[in-house]
Design a protein around this motif. Sequence first.
Motif, mmCIF file in Angstrom:
data_model
loop_
_atom_site.group_PDB
_atom_site.id
_atom_site.type_symbol
_atom_site.label_atom_id
_atom_site.label_comp_id
_atom_site.label_asym_id
_atom_site.label_seq_id
_atom_site.Cartn_x
_atom_site.Cartn_y
_atom_site.Cartn_z
ATOM 1 N N ASN A 75 -2.743 -0.347 2.518
ATOM 2 C CA ASN A 75 -1.307 -0.585 2.311
ATOM 3 C C ASN A 75 -0.783 0.016 1.008
ATOM 4 O O ASN A 75 0.169 -0.503 0.420
ATOM 5 C CB ASN A 75 -0.998 -2.080 2.358
ATOM 6 C CG ASN A 75 -1.306 -2.688 3.700
ATOM 7 O OD1 ASN A 75 -1.070 -2.064 4.732
ATOM 8 N ND2 ASN A 75 -1.864 -3.879 3.700
ATOM 9 N N GLY A 76 -1.420 1.083 0.538
ATOM 10 C CA GLY A 76 -0.939 1.765 -0.658
ATOM 11 C C GLY A 76 -1.243 1.071 -1.963
ATOM 12 O O GLY A 76 -0.705 1.451 -3.010
ATOM 13 N N LYS A 77 -2.131 0.086 -1.959
ATOM 14 C CA LYS A 77 -2.396 -0.683 -3.184
ATOM 15 C C LYS A 77 -3.037 0.162 -4.276
ATOM 16 O O LYS A 77 -2.696 0.026 -5.448
ATOM 17 C CB LYS A 77 -3.266 -1.897 -2.863
ATOM 18 C CG LYS A 77 -2.511 -2.965 -2.109
ATOM 19 C CD LYS A 77 -3.363 -4.170 -1.831
ATOM 20 C CE LYS A 77 -2.537 -5.178 -1.031
ATOM 21 N NZ LYS A 77 -3.319 -6.338 -0.666
ATOM 22 N N LEU A 79 -2.710 3.400 -4.578
ATOM 23 C CA LEU A 79 -1.648 4.317 -4.986
ATOM 24 C C LEU A 79 -0.714 3.639 -5.993
ATOM 25 O O LEU A 79 -0.345 4.234 -7.006
ATOM 26 C CB LEU A 79 -0.866 4.805 -3.762
ATOM 27 C CG LEU A 79 0.371 5.663 -4.017
ATOM 28 C CD1 LEU A 79 0.042 6.896 -4.839
ATOM 29 C CD2 LEU A 79 1.017 6.053 -2.699
ATOM 30 N N GLU A 80 -0.339 2.401 -5.730
ATOM 31 C CA GLU A 80 0.522 1.656 -6.667
ATOM 32 C C GLU A 80 -0.143 1.530 -8.032
ATOM 33 O O GLU A 80 0.491 1.732 -9.069
ATOM 34 C CB GLU A 80 0.848 0.258 -6.120
ATOM 35 C CG GLU A 80 1.814 0.248 -4.961
ATOM 36 C CD GLU A 80 3.227 0.600 -5.359
ATOM 37 O OE1 GLU A 80 3.671 0.277 -6.476
ATOM 38 O OE2 GLU A 80 3.909 1.236 -4.535
ATOM 39 N N ALA A 81 -1.440 1.188 -8.039
ATOM 40 C CA ALA A 81 -2.168 1.040 -9.298
ATOM 41 C C ALA A 81 -2.284 2.385 -10.019
ATOM 42 O O ALA A 81 -2.092 2.463 -11.242
ATOM 43 C CB ALA A 81 -3.559 0.453 -9.036
ATOM 44 N N LEU A 82 -2.562 3.432 -9.266
ATOM 45 C CA LEU A 82 -2.672 4.770 -9.841
ATOM 46 C C LEU A 82 -1.329 5.220 -10.423
ATOM 47 O O LEU A 82 -1.273 5.834 -11.493
ATOM 48 C CB LEU A 82 -3.157 5.749 -8.769
ATOM 49 C CG LEU A 82 -3.454 7.169 -9.212
ATOM 50 C CD1 LEU A 82 -4.480 7.199 -10.330
ATOM 51 C CD2 LEU A 82 -3.943 7.982 -8.021
ATOM 52 N N GLN A 83 -0.250 4.871 -9.748
ATOM 53 C CA GLN A 83 1.080 5.201 -10.270
ATOM 54 C C GLN A 83 1.313 4.497 -11.605
ATOM 55 O O GLN A 83 1.817 5.095 -12.553
ATOM 56 C CB GLN A 83 2.155 4.813 -9.263
ATOM 57 C CG GLN A 83 3.566 5.039 -9.765
ATOM 58 C CD GLN A 83 4.600 4.751 -8.705
ATOM 59 O OE1 GLN A 83 4.854 5.599 -7.869
ATOM 60 N NE2 GLN A 83 5.178 3.573 -8.733
ATOM 61 N N GLU A 84 0.954 3.229 -11.687
ATOM 62 C CA GLU A 84 1.145 2.489 -12.942
ATOM 63 C C GLU A 84 0.294 3.072 -14.060
ATOM 64 O O GLU A 84 0.748 3.179 -15.205
ATOM 65 C CB GLU A 84 0.847 1.003 -12.749
ATOM 66 C CG GLU A 84 1.925 0.274 -11.962
ATOM 67 C CD GLU A 84 3.322 0.473 -12.548
ATOM 68 O OE1 GLU A 84 3.524 0.276 -13.764
ATOM 69 O OE2 GLU A 84 4.228 0.839 -11.772
ATOM 70 N N LEU A 85 -0.949 3.442 -13.764
ATOM 71 C CA LEU A 85 -1.802 4.070 -14.779
ATOM 72 C C LEU A 85 -1.208 5.395 -15.243
ATOM 73 O O LEU A 85 -1.228 5.712 -16.437
ATOM 74 C CB LEU A 85 -3.210 4.291 -14.221
ATOM 75 C CG LEU A 85 -4.051 3.042 -14.022
ATOM 76 C CD1 LEU A 85 -5.346 3.389 -13.288
ATOM 77 C CD2 LEU A 85 -4.345 2.370 -15.354
#
Length: 172
Positions: A75-77, A79-85
Motif C-alpha cells: 500500500n505504498g508504505k 514509498l511514503e517512508a522513503l519520501q519522508e527520508l
Amino acid sequence: MTDGMQNTDTAEQSAGTNGDDRLKALEAESDIAADYLEELLDIADLDGDIDMDIDGDRAAVSIVGAELNNLVGENGKVLEALQELTRLAVYRETGERSRLMLDVSNYRANRKAELEEVGRKAVEEAKATGTPVRLDAMTPFERKVVHDVVAAAGLTSESEGEEPRRRVVVQP
C-alpha cells in the motif's frame, strides 16, 4: 506619471525574480533528492533511473526501472517512508521544509487514477443517497486526490479521524 510606471515595472520585475527564485529552489530540491536517491539505489544495489520535474509548486522526483516493488511496499508504505527520508535530506541541505513528491515505478500516478475513480463514485453515491459517504483510511496524498475530485464535482469533503486511520467524508 513616470514614477508610477517605474514602480509597476519594479513590482513586475520583483514578482518575476521571486518566481525565478522559487523555480531555482525547486530545481535545487530535485537535484538534492536525486543525489540522495542515487546513493540509496547504489547502496541497495538496485537499478533505476531518476526523473526530475516541477509539478506546480513542488519538486517531483520519480525512480523508474524494473524490480523496484520493494521501494513501494504494501500500500505504498515504504514509498511514503522513503519520501519522508528524502524530504529530510533536502531539509538538511537547504534548511527549508520540502513538499517534494516521490514516485517509484509510477505507483503514485497509477494510484492517483484509482483514487480519482473512488472519488467520482463517492460523489455519485452522496448525490444519489443524500447522505455523507465515508471512505477507507488514506494517506495525506490519497486524501488530497479525493478532496480535489470532490471539489471539482461541486461537493464538499472533509477529513476525519486520527492518523493512520484518517479518512475522507464526502458531503452530499
